[in-house]
Design a protein around this motif. Structure first.
Motif, PDB file in Angstrom:
ATOM      1  N   ALA A 193      32.719  23.814 -28.030  1.00 12.11           N
ATOM      2  CA  ALA A 193      32.062  23.605 -28.682  1.00 12.11           C
ATOM      3  C   ALA A 193      30.407  22.575 -27.958  1.00 12.11           C
ATOM      4  CB  ALA A 193      31.566  23.566 -29.527  1.00 12.11           C
TER       5      ALA A 193
ATOM      6  N   ARG B 199      29.351  24.170 -24.855  1.00  9.78           N
ATOM      7  CA  ARG B 199      27.906  24.629 -25.402  1.00  9.78           C
ATOM      8  C   ARG B 199      26.742  24.061 -25.397  1.00  9.78           C
ATOM      9  NH1 ARG B 199      29.548  29.135 -29.709  1.00  9.78           N
ATOM     10  NH2 ARG B 199      29.691  27.219 -30.852  1.00  9.78           N
TER      11      ARG B 199
ATOM     12  N   TRP C 151      32.469  30.759 -25.231  1.00  5.26           N
ATOM     13  CA  TRP C 151      31.494  29.414 -25.384  1.00  5.26           C
ATOM     14  C   TRP C 151      30.694  28.856 -25.123  1.00  5.26           C
ATOM     15  CZ3 TRP C 151      33.094  27.349 -29.785  1.00  5.26           C
ATOM     16  CH2 TRP C 151      34.486  27.836 -29.956  1.00  5.26           C
TER      17      TRP C 151
END
Length: 275
Positions: A191, A194, A249
């Motif tokens: 996360a 990204r 991701w």
């Protein structure tokens, strides 16, 4: 302050700006009083710098274009970085000399290494080849290297590539972040990566820069693999596994910004006669 007084009539605002400019700079607990300029690092400094350059540079360039230029001329400025294009060489030479004098009169100076006169554009390669010279020079502006390129059909095309030094610096920061967070959960790392990659692509995803973006993503995936393999002596991440994680991701590199012909296919006041 005289430039600000052209647009601001409230004496309280002007007094506040004066106090801000005289506040000084604190370094290692010691306050240093500034005699000239704006406080380095203050949030108002970029705004004041743009106000100053608006009167020192922008309005002067507009007047110079109408009074002295014999050919077409275009100027682009962002903060203290600018590119000025000329149709005629003599216009460029006169402008460069007069710009240095203009800057000096207002206590400014141009960067000796970055300020240069180059031959660039759709006819640059042909003219340099006729004189026995090499490829046209490139220049850096706003994080991109601008190149005189060609399309698949041989026509002139301006190519913008992410500066190599800027990309290397971004990759180094990502590698350091992965090294610090290598023991975090993989979804948490994915996360975070990204967000970083999306932010990078949001700015650099311009036409002609797809290959450089793909290279950036590839090096991010390699750095992620390197960090995960060092979580434990027995941890052996395979390339196929990290590719699946990256496909889940990380965003894929694709052009997000329009091509120039679409950007300029609008009526803008600067193209109107006499604007």
């Amino acid at each position: 302050m005289r430039f600000l007084e052209h647009r601001i009539g409230d004496a309280r605002i002007l007094r506040l700006v004066r106090k801000w400019m005289k506040a000084g700079v604190m370094e290692d607990g010691a306050v240093t009083q500034a005699e000239t300029g704006t406080p380095q690092g203050a949030v108002i400094s970029p705004l004041l710098a743009n106000v100053y350059l608006h009167y020192v540079f922008d309005l002067w360039v507009q007047k110079w274009r109408h009074r002295h230029a014999h050919g077409n001329m275009i100027a682009v400025r962002y903060a203290d970085d600018s590119v000025v294009g000329f149709e005629r060489l003599d216009d460029a030479q006169r402008f460069l000399a007069e710009m240095r004098e203009r800057m000096e009169r207002f206590g400014l100076s141009v960067h000796a290494q970055k300020t240069r006169l180059i031959e660039f554009g759709r006819h640059a390669a042909k003219r340099r080849a006729a004189r026995g010279l090499g490829k046209p020079e490139t220049f850096n502006f706003l994080g991109f290297t601008h190149i005189c390129g060609r399309t698949r059909h041989g026509a002139f095309a301006l190519q913008r590539l992410t500066r190599r030094d800027r990309m290397q610096a971004a990759l180094c920061r990502i590698k350091e972040q992965l090294h610090r967070n290598r023991h975090h959960a993989i979804p948490e790392q994915g996360a975070q990566l990204r967000q970083v990659v999306q932010g990078y692509f949001a700015y650099h995803a311009v036409p002609t820069n797809a290959r450089r973006m793909s290279s950036f993503r590839h090096h991010v995936v390699r750095s992620w693999l390197w960090a995960l393999r060092r979580r434990s002596q027995k941890d052996s991440f395979s390339w196929d596994r990290i590719k699946r994680l990256a496909d889940h991701w990380l965003p894929s590199p694709r052009v997000l910004h329009p091509w120039p012909e679409r950007r300029f296919a609008v009526t803008h006041p600067r193209w109107e006669p006499g604007a």
